[in-house]
Design a protein around this motif. Structure first.
Motif, mmCIF file in Angstrom:
data_model
loop_
_atom_site.group_PDB
_atom_site.id
_atom_site.type_symbol
_atom_site.label_atom_id
_atom_site.label_comp_id
_atom_site.label_asym_id
_atom_site.label_seq_id
_atom_site.Cartn_x
_atom_site.Cartn_y
_atom_site.Cartn_z
ATOM 1 N N GLU A 182 2.894 5.550 -3.124
ATOM 2 C CA GLU A 182 4.702 6.600 -3.540
ATOM 3 C C GLU A 182 4.615 6.650 -4.825
ATOM 4 O O GLU A 182 4.635 8.054 -5.228
ATOM 5 N N ALA A 183 4.223 6.109 -5.813
ATOM 6 C CA ALA A 183 3.910 5.761 -7.282
ATOM 7 C C ALA A 183 3.073 6.548 -7.585
ATOM 8 O O ALA A 183 2.968 7.803 -8.543
ATOM 9 N N LYS A 184 1.903 6.753 -6.445
ATOM 10 C CA LYS A 184 0.694 7.570 -7.458
ATOM 11 C C LYS A 184 1.580 8.831 -7.498
ATOM 12 O O LYS A 184 1.270 9.851 -7.983
ATOM 13 N N GLN A 185 2.169 9.611 -5.950
ATOM 14 C CA GLN A 185 2.677 10.827 -5.825
ATOM 15 C C GLN A 185 3.826 11.039 -6.610
ATOM 16 O O GLN A 185 3.520 11.846 -6.200
ATOM 17 N N ILE A 186 4.540 10.297 -6.713
ATOM 18 C CA ILE A 186 5.327 10.195 -8.275
ATOM 19 C C ILE A 186 4.853 10.952 -9.190
ATOM 20 O O ILE A 186 5.120 11.643 -10.170
ATOM 21 N N ARG B 110 0.463 -1.422 0.267
ATOM 22 C CA ARG B 110 0.126 -0.131 -0.270
ATOM 23 C C ARG B 110 0.815 1.441 0.400
ATOM 24 O O ARG B 110 0.823 1.855 -0.827
ATOM 25 N N GLN B 111 2.037 1.150 0.859
ATOM 26 C CA GLN B 111 2.450 2.285 0.757
ATOM 27 C C GLN B 111 3.317 2.330 -0.575
ATOM 28 O O GLN B 111 4.122 3.738 -0.920
#
Length: 118
Positions: free
Chosen positions: A102-106, A97-98
């Motif tokens: 992070e991938a979505k935020q990037i 999930r983390q």
């Protein structure tokens, strides 16, 4: 008699075509003894249902007892092993999930930067 003639004779005698995949002679014997076959199967069904009613309750009690025995003999080491596996699964899910967050935020940050360049 050839096969076609046998089929026609069957249809003339019983009023419908013989079933496919069964020998015509066998189908004739089944149709001729239909009532006795049905009566035998009804008796067989009643006997099986009676047997099930007699066996059902002891079988359910036996299954319940076996389940209790199985849970009673779990050692503390096995219990710890299962707990460890559960904790590791939970950690793995949290980590995934983390990483997804992070991938979505990037991706969202790169979209913002690409938008600024236009």
């Amino acid at each position: 008699m050839n096969k076609r003639q046998k089929k026609k004779a069957f249809k003339k005698r019983f009023g419908f075509k013989p079933p496919r995949g069964i020998n015509i002679g066998t189908a004739m014997r089944i149709i001729e003894h239909k009532e006795t076959i049905i009566a035998i199967f009804k008796r067989l069904k009643a006997a099986i249902l009676d047997l099930w009613e007699r066996v059902k309750q002891p079988a359910l009690e036996l299954a319940e007892a076996l389940k209790e025995i199985h849970t009673a003999f779990i050692t503390s080491a096995e219990r710890r092993r299962r707990q460890y596996i559960a904790v590791e699964d939970y950690r793995t899910k949290l980590l995934l999930r983390q990483q997804e967050r992070e991938a979505k935020q990037i991706e969202s940050n790169s979209d913002i930067h690409n938008h600024d360049r236009r």
